[in-house]
Design an enzyme around this catalytic site. Structure first.
Site, PDB file in Angstrom:
ATOM      1  N   GLY A 115      29.633  31.650  60.878  1.00 54.16           N
ATOM      2  CA  GLY A 115      28.715  31.557  59.667  1.00 54.16           C
ATOM      3  C   GLY A 115      28.118  32.967  59.275  1.00 54.16           C
ATOM      4  CB  THR A 138      27.587  26.651  58.110  1.00 51.01           C
ATOM      5  OG1 THR A 138      26.136  26.096  58.221  1.00 51.01           O
ATOM      6  CG2 THR A 138      27.870  27.356  56.965  1.00 51.01           C
ATOM      7  CB  ILE A 139      27.024  21.448  59.885  1.00 56.38           C
ATOM      8  CG1 ILE A 139      25.340  21.964  60.467  1.00 56.38           C
ATOM      9  CG2 ILE A 139      27.728  21.155  60.915  1.00 56.38           C
ATOM     10  CD1 ILE A 139      24.603  20.863  61.194  1.00 56.38           C
ATOM     11  CG  ASP A 140      23.002  24.656  58.120  1.00 59.80           C
ATOM     12  OD1 ASP A 140      23.034  23.682  58.558  1.00 59.80           O
ATOM     13  OD2 ASP A 140      22.510  25.686  58.576  1.00 59.80           O
ATOM     14  N   GLY A 183      19.224  21.800  58.392  1.00 59.60           N
ATOM     15  CA  GLY A 183      19.134  22.547  56.858  1.00 59.60           C
ATOM     16  C   GLY A 183      17.841  23.335  56.958  1.00 59.60           C
ATOM     17  NE  ARG A 184      18.999  27.662  60.350  1.00 60.59           N
ATOM     18  CZ  ARG A 184      19.588  28.656  60.966  1.00 60.59           C
ATOM     19  NH1 ARG A 184      18.938  29.397  61.980  1.00 60.59           N
ATOM     20  NH2 ARG A 184      21.175  28.807  60.894  1.00 60.59           N
ATOM     21  NE  ARG A 279       7.792   2.907  65.257  1.00 61.62           N
ATOM     22  CZ  ARG A 279       6.691   2.305  65.058  1.00 61.62           C
ATOM     23  NH1 ARG A 279       5.663   2.608  64.319  1.00 61.62           N
ATOM     24  NH2 ARG A 279       6.640   1.100  65.931  1.00 61.62           N
ATOM     25  CG  HIS A 285      21.720  20.158  68.436  1.00 59.47           C
ATOM     26  ND1 HIS A 285      20.456  20.349  68.700  1.00 59.47           N
ATOM     27  CD2 HIS A 285      22.221  21.292  68.142  1.00 59.47           C
ATOM     28  CE1 HIS A 285      20.113  21.476  68.525  1.00 59.47           C
ATOM     29  NE2 HIS A 285      20.887  22.055  68.163  1.00 59.47           N
TER      30      HIS A 285
HETATM   31  O1  F6P Z   1      23.003  26.734  61.319  1.00 62.02           O
HETATM   32  C1  F6P Z   1      23.236  25.537  61.968  1.00 62.02           C
HETATM   33  C2  F6P Z   1      22.170  24.878  62.487  1.00 62.02           C
HETATM   34  O2  F6P Z   1      22.651  23.779  63.145  1.00 62.02           O
HETATM   35  C3  F6P Z   1      20.900  24.792  61.529  1.00 62.02           C
HETATM   36  O3  F6P Z   1      21.341  23.734  60.786  1.00 62.02           O
HETATM   37  C4  F6P Z   1      19.924  24.371  62.598  1.00 62.02           C
HETATM   38  O4  F6P Z   1      18.556  24.767  62.077  1.00 62.02           O
HETATM   39  C5  F6P Z   1      20.351  25.408  63.619  1.00 62.02           C
HETATM   40  O5  F6P Z   1      21.642  25.802  63.607  1.00 62.02           O
HETATM   41  C6  F6P Z   1      19.906  24.854  65.083  1.00 62.02           C
HETATM   42  O6  F6P Z   1      20.266  25.774  66.181  1.00 62.02           O
HETATM   43  P1  F6P Z   1      20.309  25.526  67.909  1.00 62.02           P
HETATM   44  O7  F6P Z   1      21.657  25.099  68.022  1.00 62.02           O
HETATM   45  O8  F6P Z   1      20.072  26.999  68.296  1.00 62.02           O
HETATM   46  O9  F6P Z   1      19.329  24.499  68.080  1.00 62.02           O
END
Ligand code: F6P
Length: 361
Positions: A115, A138-140, A183-184, A279, A285
């Site tokens: 990424g 990247t999944i994002d 999704g940061r 809830r 992950h």
């Molecule tokens: O960039 C990919 C990502 O999965 C983000 O969506 C997420 O915020 C981050 O990585 C999480 O990282 P880690 O694997 O260190 O928890």
């Protein structure tokens, strides 16, 4: 003449990395007769000389395997590499060591799969003279120089399945069910899974939300006989007054902030404002794991093959990219540093709003 190529996977793992490796290795060996060396755990393998020669047998049966057979790391920046000396942590520039290692092993060209962070380091190595090509993942789906990255569709599929399943409890118990997805900085997973799963509210980093408007949407539904609501929230969503919710800080990571917890905050507030039991499910992950969906298998295969074609044409310094339905390439220099975020006035948000989906704005 290129004879031996190196490959690494860096950053968070992502469905499609293994099919991409398979495509690189097969094309390199079968079509061009190159040798392929795989470096383990991202840049760590390049710094510490941890590698394996990849043969056709090593990449057999990888299409449906999540993760990466090479391993990966989202902590190891070779330009600021964590070292422990007499119990003290220091960060050192190990880039010269990487150049020496590449030279020692006779690596003519590198394939950097990763990424923004991984590709930024790749760009810096290319500036130092390393011949290389980049493959985005990247999944994002937040890399600006490609219309799509592999891993994203699998994550959307996983999140959509979760929304489908949450509907059962939402409907049966008359609850608000909140799904927190990754999704940061970009809300693509939340937006696309929200549309495909039929969420009632989608909260993304690009559109700060007003919790009263979210509660209003839930009450509107209740008043017209829908006693449940589904809210999908990206981990990086923030309210109009607030900031993102941080779950932990990973000190030795180049991007140290890990988000998480916004779903709980919303659940508490919605329950207070509407009186409806709420809830939270945090998908975490699960979105990064498992077999890639066919779209991601095909995209990662196209990217991997094209990366080797670029090497054969000696077009170094490029990153493979999807533009429309075609695979092309862009200079790595132009591909990093700018994120592709959701346009709050773009087509997807607009169609979702046409259906009555709330964004809290
Ligand atoms: O960039 C990919 C990502 O999965 C983000 O969506 C997420 O915020 C981050 O990585 C999480 O990282 P880690 O694997 O260190 O928890």
């Amino acid at each position: 003449m290129v004879k031996r190529i190196g490959v690494l996977t860096g950053g968070g793992d992502c469905p499609g990395l293994n099919p991409a490796l398979r495509a690189v290795v097969k094309t390199a060996i079968v079509k061009y007769g190159y040798e392929v060396i795989g470096f383990k755990d991202g840049y760590r393998g390049l710094v510490e000389n941890n590698f394996v020669k990849l043969e056709l047998d090593d990449v057999s049966g990888l299409l449906d395997r999540g993760g990466t057979i090479l391993g990966t790391s989202n902590k190891d920046n070779p330009f600021k590499y964590r070292t422990e000396i007499d119990g003290n942590i220091e960060y050192k520039d190990m880039s010269k060591r990487v150049l020496e290692n590449l030279d020692m092993f006779g690596i003519d060209c590198m394939v950097f799969i990763g990424g923004d962070g991984t590709l930024t380091s790749a760009r810096d190595f290319m500036r130092m003279g390393v011949k290389g090509v980049g493959v985005p993942k990247t999944i994002d789906n937040d890399l600006s120089a490609t219309d799509s990255t592999f891993g994203f569709m699998t994550a959307v599929y996983t999140a959509t399945e979760a929304i489908d399943k949450l509907h059962s409890t939402a409907e049966s118990h008359h609850r608000v069910m909140i799904l927190e997805v990754m999704g940061r900085y970009a809300g693509w997973i939340a937006l696309e899974s929200g549309i495909s799963g039929g969420a009632d509210v989608v909260l993304i980093p690009e559109i700060p939300y007003d919790i009263n408007k979210v509660a209003q949407k839930v009450m509107e539904r209740k008043n017209r006989g829908k006693s449940f609501s589904i809210i999908v929230v990206a981990e990086g969503a923030k309210s109009v007054q607030g900031d993102v919710v941080i779950s932990k800080v990973i000190k030795d990571s180049p991007d140290p902030i890990r988000l998480g917890g916004v779903g709980n905050r919303i659940a508490e507030e919605i329950e207070k404002l509407t009186g409806i039991e709420s809830r939270v499910t945090v998908l975490g992950h699960l979105q990064r794991g498992g077999a890639p969906v066919p779209y991601d298998r095909i995209l990662s295969t196209r990217f991997g093959v094209h990366a080797v074609e670029l090497i054969n044409q000696e077009r170094f310094g490029m990153m493979v990219s999807l533009k429309g339905n075609s695979i092309s390439e862009v200079p790595v220099e132009e591909a990093v540093g700018t994120l592709k975020t959701v346009d709050p006035n773009g087509e997807l948000v607009t169609i979702a709003k046409s259906l009555g989906v709330g964004f809290g704005d």
